[in-house]
Design a protein around this motif. Structure first.
Motif: not given
Length: 399
Positions: A187-207
């Motif tokens: 749950g902790e790791l999933s929550g962390y990645l969900a917040a991180l990936f939501a940011g990538k939807r708004e601001h894509p990077q080279d990854d």
């Protein structure tokens, strides 16, 4: 072994032979290559020990991978639905869809393009080791950070957060983890990645994750956030746990076999393939579930039964590898091993792992040719209670 006897997994490794799989596997390959075993996960299963049988099980589309999160050695709900995005557990079209999306990120050409980055990381960490007085822990200072940095770079995960995901991944790969602890870490790791990936939807990077999001938007086949999170979690944990343990354990094996260092320097590719076979760090095997009646070797397997494909046993099969228990860098077919699995679920990141191992071991022994243990050999402690085998620390010195 009598067929009515039901031993328990995991089977202990032989005393004094830390690189060898359980000695019982040798007898089972000869006398009962499919043996009934009782698993800590709560089910009985067929333990598959011969090379040919293991390959057949992993290649058989009638064998579901839904329990491939090592449900046989962890406390798991065997009837729980497979989470969306779990590339190691999904079957058929669902699995093929995810694999098609990700496989382009791990082609030989793309991985080779990362070799220069891996080389720089290795050299920077060797510079830091050589600047450190006194013995150092090669796990903490070298084996763990290099694959962690590589997978962070690939997924676009800030390396500054490494302690957070390494701590949770340690819980997830431990066989001593309770169901509650596993759920909390997930749950902790999933929550962390969900917040991180939501940011990538708004601001894509080279990854990789940003490219998957863009590719899905362009094709109309977008991954949902739960799919992205589960996929990212699988790649993140697998991407550093296996390679980090292989780097450290390979180093120890080469310290025990000093002649192998020259082979590493002369032909790193061949040396790494033999180390992968010999060490087989996925130590408790790969779980499969029969979806229909089938046959494995001369044994009938019924629909609904579980099977554990013992990779470490298969890679020590004397019928396939001469002097299978020896670390032999002169084998004619060094890549014949199945340390990365086989079939539709064969490890996606295997080429990247090879590059990391080749560069780490070559540069380590080139820069520090007199590397040696800084503690008595018998004091080295091993990860007997984790899904991926390795050493807990590796204190080394030189000069």
């Amino acid at each position: 072994m009598a067929e009515t006897e039901v031993p328990e997994l995991p089977v202990a490794r032989p005393d004094g032979c830390p690189f060898d799989p359980p000695a019982a596997y040798t007898a089972l390959r000869a006398d009962e290559p499919l043996a009934r075993v009782r698993c800590p996960g709560g089910m009985d299963a067929w333990l598959v020990t011969r090379f040919g049988d293991v390959r057949a099980v992993l290649a058989d589309r009638a064998m579901s991978s839904r329990g491939a999160n090592s449900a046989h050695v962890n406390q798991s709900d065997l009837d729980a639905p497979v989470p969306p995005g779990s590339i190691i557990q999904l079957d058929g079209d669902d699995h093929a869809r995810l694999r098609r999306m990700v496989v382009a990120e791990f082609t030989v050409r793309r991985v080779e393009a990362m070799r220069g980055y891996v080389q720089r990381l290795v050299e920077e960490h060797l510079d830091a080791l050589l600047a450190t007085p006194g013995p150092v822990d090669l796990v903490e200072g070298f084996a763990l950070p290099i694959p962690s940095l590589v997978i962070c770079e690939l997924l676009g995960v800030p390396y500054a957060d490494r302690e957070r995901f390494q701590r949770q991944s340690t819980v997830l790969v431990s066989t001593d983890t309770t169901a509650e602890q596993g759920q909390a870490a997930f749950g902790e790791l999933s929550g962390y990645l969900a917040a991180l990936f939501a940011g990538k939807r708004e601001h894509p990077q080279d990854d990789l994750i940003s490219r998957l999001i863009a590719r899905g938007a362009a094709t109309g086949d977008e991954l949902t956030m739960p799919e992205l999170v589960m996929l990212g979690l699988s790649l993140l944990v697998a991407g550093h746990e296996t390679t980090a343990n292989m780097i450290a354990l390979s180093t120890l094996a080469l310290l025990d076999h000093p002649g192998g260092r020259e082979v590493v320097l002369a032909d790193a590719e061949r040396a790494v393939e033999e180390l992968l076979r010999y060490l087989s760090v996925v130590q408790f095997g790969v779980l499969r579930h029969a979806t229909e009646d089938t046959r494995v070797g001369d044994r009938e397997v019924k629909a609904g039964e579980w099977l554990v494909a013992a990779l470490s046993s298969a890679n020590r099969d004397e019928q396939v590898f001469a002097a299978a228990d020896a670390l032999d860098f002169d084998r004619e077919t060094p890549r014949r091993h199945i340390a990365f699995g086989f079939g539709a679920h064969q490890c996606l990141g295997q080429q990247l792992a090879r590059v990391e191992l080749q560069e780490s071991l070559t540069r380590l022994f080139r820069r520090i040719p007199d590397l040696r243990l800084a503690v008595p050999r018998e004091s080295v402690r091993y990860k007997d209670n984790t899904l991926v085998y390795g050493v807990r620390e590796l204190p080394v010195t030189w000069g």
